[in-house]
Design a protein around this motif. Structure first.
Motif, short mmCIF file in Angstrom:
data_model
loop_
_atom_site.label_atom_id
_atom_site.label_comp_id
_atom_site.label_asym_id
_atom_site.label_seq_id
_atom_site.Cartn_x
_atom_site.Cartn_y
_atom_site.Cartn_z
N UNK A 80 0.82 -1.27 0.02
CA UNK A 80 -0.07 0.15 -0.06
C UNK A 80 0.96 1.22 0.12
N UNK A 81 0.37 2.37 -0.37
CA UNK A 81 1.19 3.58 -0.17
C UNK A 81 1.69 3.90 1.01
N UNK A 94 -7.72 4.82 -3.58
CA UNK A 94 -8.47 4.19 -4.39
C UNK A 94 -7.26 3.09 -5.22
N UNK A 95 -7.58 2.14 -5.70
CA UNK A 95 -6.89 1.01 -6.37
C UNK A 95 -6.15 1.92 -7.62
N UNK A 106 -1.05 6.29 -5.75
CA UNK A 106 0.33 6.20 -5.07
C UNK A 106 0.66 6.94 -3.77
N UNK A 107 -0.71 7.68 -3.39
CA UNK A 107 -0.49 8.06 -1.78
C UNK A 107 -1.86 8.26 -1.36
N UNK A 108 -1.97 8.65 -0.21
CA UNK A 108 -3.05 8.47 0.52
C UNK A 108 -3.95 10.12 0.65
N UNK A 156 -4.26 -5.87 -7.83
CA UNK A 156 -3.94 -4.50 -7.46
C UNK A 156 -3.79 -3.43 -8.49
N UNK A 157 -3.92 -4.01 -9.98
CA UNK A 157 -4.03 -2.95 -11.02
C UNK A 157 -5.01 -2.64 -11.68
N UNK A 158 -6.29 -3.33 -11.19
CA UNK A 158 -7.52 -2.88 -11.94
C UNK A 158 -8.16 -1.69 -11.33
#
Length: 331
Positions: A129-130, A142-143, A146-148, A329-331
């Motif tokens: 996770x980020x 969201x999926x 790269x950050x929260x 994780x890429x969808x």
């Protein structure tokens, strides 16, 4: 001779029939059945790849670890079977992680560098996770992010996603809702502050519950849960209404997402009872203390042990509902 005949009959069953039988099993039984022979393994693999057929409601289990089992081994205590299963987990070692929470069979963990992972202990799948940069704020990703993204407010104790909204429960008892579906985050106040420890849950009762958990701290600095009070969140009136017990339902509390389940659907569980584990952030400072784990009867406030004299060391024990689902994780 009878046993041999039954085994031979089961081995001769068509694959689709065997899959129908397997779809009725609790997950620990299903995994154990998959080791009987190659044909049963293929039925398990087919069921795993067609999860729409596997609809058996899973009874929550207690996940914990102890020093004696090694750095990468966790124990899974099945409430349905009242037995322990050992799971060998991938790195980073489970005993070096902090278990932040669990939901739908997945754990959120933080390692020694505070890096976060989404992890399924049943399948072994792990997703990075980020990196976390905030504290006591609710953030979401969201999926593919790269950050929260942080939400307004702080000092939240727990959150839950229900009916398209994210509900957040503050340490002071306030209940807030966030709509994350649009380009602009919308927030709503559901209830003002109230005293004591608060958790939130939805479930088979059809209501959003606010839970007040009262504990005592002994001279040895051991936390002991003594009482649980329940409140129903009245969305229309924006207030909390006290509820007198769970009746035919069961409540799970801890670092996991809280759950309210029907005792009729889960006959191995005790109705009108709360199954609880530690839910204190400072528990990391007392890794070798005995944990606050048990079953609280809401009818008379009596408490009983789940596993006799369970010393779980580290990480903190947590409820998890076994799940075979994989995640892209890429969808």
């Amino acid at each position: 001779m009878e046993t041999e005949t039954v085994v031979e009959t089961l081995l001769e069953l068509p694959l689709d029939v065997l899959m129908d039988i397997f779809s009725l099993l609790e997950l620990p039984d299903l995994i154990r059945a998959s080791s009987v022979c190659s044909f049963w393994r293929s039925a398990y693999s087919s069921l795993h790849s067609q999860l729409g057929q596997y609809k058996r409601p899973q009874t929550p289990c207690l996940l914990y670890a102890s020093e004696a089992d090694g750095e990468n081994v966790a124990s899974l205590y099945s409430l349905a079977e009242k037995r322990v299963y050992k799971l060998t987990l991938p790195d980073p070692p489970i005993r070096t992680r902090h278990l932040i929470g669990s939901s739908n069979g997945w754990l959120v963990t933080a390692d020694e560098k505070s890096e976060l992972h989404l992890f399924n202990p049943i399948t072994g799948q792990q997703i990075a996770l980020p990196s976390a940069i905030t504290k006591k704020y609710i953030s979401f990703a969201r999926v593919g992010d790269y950050k929260w993204t942080s939400l307004p407010g702080k000092n939240y104790k727990q959150c839950i996603h229900m009916d398209g909204l994210l509900y957040a429960f503050a340490e002071t008892g306030g209940v807030y809702a966030f709509d994350l579906t649009g380009p602009t985050i919308m927030s709503y106040i559901i209830a003002d502050e109230m005293e004591n420890y608060i958790s939130g849950t939805d479930g088979d009762m059809g209501d959003l519950l606010q839970v007040c958990r009262k504990s005592d701290v002994t001279e040895e600095l051991l936390v002991q849960t003594e009482k649980v009070l329940l409140y129903k969140a009245d969305m229309a009136a924006k207030k909390l209404v006290e509820v007198n017990g769970l009746h035919d339902h069961v409540l799970f509390l801890g670092r996991s997402q809280s759950q309210c389940l029907s005792a009729e659907a889960y006959p191995q569980l005790k109705k009108n009872c709360v199954y609880f584990t530690d839910d204190e952030i400072y528990v990391s400072h007392y890794k070798n203390n005995r944990r606050d784990i048990g079953i609280l009867n809401l009818g008379n406030d009596s408490t009983e042990e789940i596993v006799s004299q369970l010393w779980c060391n580290w990480p903190n024990p947590i409820w998890i509902t076994p799940n075979l689902t994989s995640m892209n994780a890429n969808s």
